[in-house]
Design a protein around this motif. Sequence first.
Motif, PDB file in Angstrom:
ATOM      1  N   ARG A  40       0.843  -1.199   0.000  1.00  0.00           N
ATOM      2  CA  ARG A  40       0.000   0.000   0.000  1.00  0.00           C
ATOM      3  C   ARG A  40       0.871   1.239   0.000  1.00  0.00           C
ATOM      4  O   ARG A  40       1.958   1.257   0.551  1.00  0.00           O
ATOM      5  CB  ARG A  40      -0.989  -0.010   1.163  1.00  0.00           C
ATOM      6  CG  ARG A  40      -0.467  -0.178   2.570  1.00  0.00           C
ATOM      7  CD  ARG A  40      -0.196  -1.600   3.014  1.00  0.00           C
ATOM      8  NE  ARG A  40      -1.292  -2.523   3.048  1.00  0.00           N
ATOM      9  CZ  ARG A  40      -1.775  -3.077   4.159  1.00  0.00           C
ATOM     10  NH1 ARG A  40      -1.272  -2.782   5.329  1.00  0.00           N
ATOM     11  NH2 ARG A  40      -2.732  -3.948   4.088  1.00  0.00           N
ATOM     12  N   GLU A  41       0.365   2.266  -0.672  1.00  0.00           N
ATOM     13  CA  GLU A  41       1.144   3.485  -0.813  1.00  0.00           C
ATOM     14  C   GLU A  41       0.894   4.384   0.381  1.00  0.00           C
ATOM     15  O   GLU A  41      -0.243   4.647   0.742  1.00  0.00           O
ATOM     16  CB  GLU A  41       0.752   4.191  -2.117  1.00  0.00           C
ATOM     17  CG  GLU A  41       1.656   5.353  -2.434  1.00  0.00           C
ATOM     18  CD  GLU A  41       1.754   5.631  -3.930  1.00  0.00           C
ATOM     19  OE1 GLU A  41       1.149   4.875  -4.722  1.00  0.00           O
ATOM     20  OE2 GLU A  41       2.432   6.608  -4.290  1.00  0.00           O
ATOM     21  N   SER A  42       1.979   4.834   0.990  1.00  0.00           N
ATOM     22  CA  SER A  42       1.816   5.687   2.164  1.00  0.00           C
ATOM     23  C   SER A  42       2.597   6.983   1.989  1.00  0.00           C
ATOM     24  O   SER A  42       2.026   8.032   1.786  1.00  0.00           O
ATOM     25  CB  SER A  42       2.257   4.920   3.400  1.00  0.00           C
ATOM     26  OG  SER A  42       2.117   5.697   4.544  1.00  0.00           O
ATOM     27  N   CYS A  43       3.938   6.906   2.004  1.00  0.00           N
ATOM     28  CA  CYS A  43       4.727   8.143   1.861  1.00  0.00           C
ATOM     29  C   CYS A  43       4.877   8.556   0.403  1.00  0.00           C
ATOM     30  O   CYS A  43       5.115   9.713   0.105  1.00  0.00           O
ATOM     31  CB  CYS A  43       6.105   7.970   2.481  1.00  0.00           C
ATOM     32  SG  CYS A  43       7.220   6.932   1.503  1.00  0.00           S
ATOM     33  N   SER A  44       4.790   7.591  -0.521  1.00  0.00           N
ATOM     34  CA  SER A  44       4.970   7.837  -1.970  1.00  0.00           C
ATOM     35  C   SER A  44       6.377   8.265  -2.353  1.00  0.00           C
ATOM     36  O   SER A  44       6.581   8.743  -3.459  1.00  0.00           O
ATOM     37  CB  SER A  44       4.016   8.923  -2.480  1.00  0.00           C
ATOM     38  OG  SER A  44       2.714   8.479  -2.409  1.00  0.00           O
ATOM     39  N   GLY A  46       9.488   6.448  -1.283  1.00  0.00           N
ATOM     40  CA  GLY A  46      10.575   5.488  -1.066  1.00  0.00           C
ATOM     41  C   GLY A  46      11.071   5.414   0.357  1.00  0.00           C
ATOM     42  O   GLY A  46      12.045   4.722   0.647  1.00  0.00           O
ATOM     43  N   LEU A  47      10.403   6.118   1.280  1.00  0.00           N
ATOM     44  CA  LEU A  47      10.951   6.254   2.630  1.00  0.00           C
ATOM     45  C   LEU A  47      10.400   5.252   3.628  1.00  0.00           C
ATOM     46  O   LEU A  47      11.079   4.903   4.582  1.00  0.00           O
ATOM     47  CB  LEU A  47      10.635   7.658   3.169  1.00  0.00           C
ATOM     48  CG  LEU A  47      11.334   8.816   2.470  1.00  0.00           C
ATOM     49  CD1 LEU A  47      10.712  10.137   2.904  1.00  0.00           C
ATOM     50  CD2 LEU A  47      12.820   8.794   2.799  1.00  0.00           C
ATOM     51  N   CYS A  48       9.136   4.796   3.454  1.00  0.00           N
ATOM     52  CA  CYS A  48       8.485   4.093   4.561  1.00  0.00           C
ATOM     53  C   CYS A  48       8.416   2.583   4.378  1.00  0.00           C
ATOM     54  O   CYS A  48       8.293   1.847   5.350  1.00  0.00           O
ATOM     55  CB  CYS A  48       7.079   4.633   4.762  1.00  0.00           C
ATOM     56  SG  CYS A  48       5.902   4.104   3.489  1.00  0.00           S
ATOM     57  N   GLY A  49       8.460   2.099   3.145  1.00  0.00           N
ATOM     58  CA  GLY A  49       8.469   0.654   2.927  1.00  0.00           C
ATOM     59  C   GLY A  49       7.110  -0.022   2.936  1.00  0.00           C
ATOM     60  O   GLY A  49       7.027  -1.243   2.806  1.00  0.00           O
ATOM     61  N   CYS A  51       4.963  -0.062   0.676  1.00  0.00           N
ATOM     62  CA  CYS A  51       4.637  -0.510  -0.683  1.00  0.00           C
ATOM     63  C   CYS A  51       5.626  -1.569  -1.172  1.00  0.00           C
ATOM     64  O   CYS A  51       5.721  -1.809  -2.377  1.00  0.00           O
ATOM     65  CB  CYS A  51       4.685   0.691  -1.618  1.00  0.00           C
ATOM     66  SG  CYS A  51       6.342   1.387  -1.677  1.00  0.00           S
ATOM     67  N   SER A  61      10.614  -0.406  -3.593  1.00  0.00           N
ATOM     68  CA  SER A  61       9.448   0.404  -3.258  1.00  0.00           C
ATOM     69  C   SER A  61       8.543   0.433  -4.481  1.00  0.00           C
ATOM     70  O   SER A  61       8.898   1.033  -5.502  1.00  0.00           O
ATOM     71  CB  SER A  61       9.874   1.841  -2.903  1.00  0.00           C
ATOM     72  OG  SER A  61      10.430   1.880  -1.620  1.00  0.00           O
ATOM     73  N   CYS A  63       6.064   2.117  -5.010  1.00  0.00           N
ATOM     74  CA  CYS A  63       5.600   3.482  -5.313  1.00  0.00           C
ATOM     75  C   CYS A  63       6.576   4.226  -6.202  1.00  0.00           C
ATOM     76  O   CYS A  63       6.232   5.245  -6.776  1.00  0.00           O
ATOM     77  CB  CYS A  63       5.373   4.269  -4.024  1.00  0.00           C
ATOM     78  SG  CYS A  63       6.891   4.707  -3.148  1.00  0.00           S
TER      79      CYS A  63
ATOM     80  N   ARG B 105      15.903  -0.772  -0.368  1.00  0.00           N
ATOM     81  CA  ARG B 105      15.031  -0.781  -1.560  1.00  0.00           C
ATOM     82  C   ARG B 105      15.499   0.205  -2.624  1.00  0.00           C
ATOM     83  O   ARG B 105      15.438  -0.089  -3.817  1.00  0.00           O
ATOM     84  CB  ARG B 105      13.578  -0.469  -1.171  1.00  0.00           C
ATOM     85  CG  ARG B 105      12.924  -1.534  -0.333  1.00  0.00           C
ATOM     86  CD  ARG B 105      11.478  -1.167  -0.046  1.00  0.00           C
ATOM     87  NE  ARG B 105      11.351   0.199   0.440  1.00  0.00           N
ATOM     88  CZ  ARG B 105      11.576   0.575   1.688  1.00  0.00           C
ATOM     89  NH1 ARG B 105      11.897  -0.316   2.592  1.00  0.00           N
ATOM     90  NH2 ARG B 105      11.462   1.839   2.036  1.00  0.00           N
TER      91      ARG B 105
HETATM   92  S1  FES Z   1       4.837   4.355  -0.045  1.00  0.00           S
HETATM   93 FE1  FES Z   1       6.471   4.721   1.342  1.00  0.00          FE
HETATM   94  S2  FES Z   1       8.069   3.697   0.336  1.00  0.00           S
HETATM   95 FE2  FES Z   1       6.502   3.595  -1.114  1.00  0.00          FE
END
Ligand code: FES
Lengths: 166, 288
Positions: A40-44, A46-49, A51, A61, A63, B105
């Motif tokens: 699922r997309e959260s930060c969009s 590449g930071l949160c993981g 996705c 990622s 996203c 990643r």
């Molecule tokens: S949505 Fe956070 S890393 Fe892709």
Amino acid sequence: MSATRRIRFTLNGQAAAAEIGTHETLVEVLRDRFALFGARESCSQGLCGCCTVLVDGHAVSGCLFLAAAADGVKIQTIEGLASGERLDPVQEAFLECGAFQCGFCTPGFILMTRQLLDENPAPSEDEIRHYLSGNLCRCGAYPEIIEAVKLASHKVKSRTPGGAAP
Amino acid sequence: MTPFDLVEPPSLGEALKLLEPDDSAVRPLAGGTALMLLMKSGFFRPKRLVSLRAAGERLARIRIEPNGELRIGAMVRLAALEWAPEVRRDFPVIGHTLRTLANVRVRNVATLGGHLAHADPHSDLPPVLIALGACLVLAGPRGERAVPVEGFATGHYETVCKGDELIVEATIPPLGRRRAAYAKCTTRSADDWPALGIAVAWDDDGAIRSPRIVLGAATERPTRLKAAEALIAGRTLDGALLTRAGEAAAEEADVVADARGSVSYKKQLVKVYVARALRAAGAGPAAP
Ligand code: FES
Ligand SMILES: Cc1cc2nc3c(=O)[nH]c(=O)nc-3n(C[C@H](O)[C@H](O)[C@H](O)COP(=O)(O)OP(=O)(O)OC[C@H]3O[C@@H](n4cnc5c(N)ncnc54)[C@H](O)[C@@H]3O)c2cc1C
Ligand code: FES
């Protein structure tokens, strides 16, 4: 102008194909075309993981990954990790350690852990923390997550003949 | 994001033909990690992206030449570079630097060519490559040219790579008796972009020869600190020299303030991290 195209790839072990726009991301295509909602997309950014999916065994990622670049690759999502009713040892460990609260970040942490243990079956706590530093858990389940990774490492070792990962 | 034309030429020559130097909406695409952020924010709306994914073996390989030089194709993923046995063995400072660059990643997807061409001043690898004396091979319609990584970036997101050129590979001379280290400071989360990164390298014959001290992230572009270099050249490292080198570096560094720290804070970081990087390089084994 080729702003749409057909991509073919392996999705959780099965052949798959989709008609995509060149500007669509992998996480969008997995959700919209394949009804796979684990990534699922959260930060969009590449930071949160949240996705995270595995592309040819490497965590990415979704996203930040163009769906077009998935043509010809093997994709694994959290939905494909269990074999039938039998959970992956990493999934079992997360359940047994209660390594989540809302569960939003969990698919990402589990897939990252899967790649970590494939590379390094017995990581130290330092290595675990370093490896997972690009994954965020807004519920703050970090202590339990670290425990779950350690437990998963034991489970993986004890399931593999000779103690080492394949 | 908006739709665009995506092409995947099968060779470097074809890729060069698909670039349009006078149209900034036509760009090469490598791992896409930097471009995706620009496209998502609406800052960049491409007309055409030229994917280099299939543009030939030369862009995809890592190898050590018979003379010990390391040659890295522009499309080599940062994770592949991090784990390559020849890099671990002969250029440990590169693997060490990559281990703390972004996250797993991003490194699994981002490429060396994209990292360098993007020329974000906060990038971790350029200072290290400059300290090691690395060069880039650029290909264009009139053939190929080699440019040192030092001087490649000319400012924020700007480089000497022209709109009709592509980075083909990077070459790094053999380490020989060179010692090298990279020390960086992140002031927010562990995986954040650095507030500052210091790469150092020198030839070790008992004394310090041909030193390089390169500051990244805190400056407009990666910058050699030549007064500090001159100060340590010909000397041997001791506590007093570390302190003086740090002070000289902080004095000459033209640092800029941003969300990761003020000028005075970053000057203090330069002082501390130059000494740390020098100490780390001095403590590590010199290559045989
Ligand atoms: S949505 Fe956070 S890393 Fe892709
Ligand atoms: C979450 C996150 C955290 C990050 N943290 C860090 C960090 O801590 N430290 C750090 O140093 N970096 C960091 N980065 C940046 C990262 O290193 C870059 O995004 C990445 O290296 C770009 O490589 P790419 O292959 O994805 O490039 P792309 O996005 O494909 O391309 C980037 C640019 O280079 C051009 N280009 C690509 N290949 C070539 C070529 N062969 N010749 C000429 N031009 C080319 C493209 O047209 C584009 O302008 C981070 C990125 C993300 C997303
Ligand atoms: S369990 Fe809620 S975000 Fe991690």
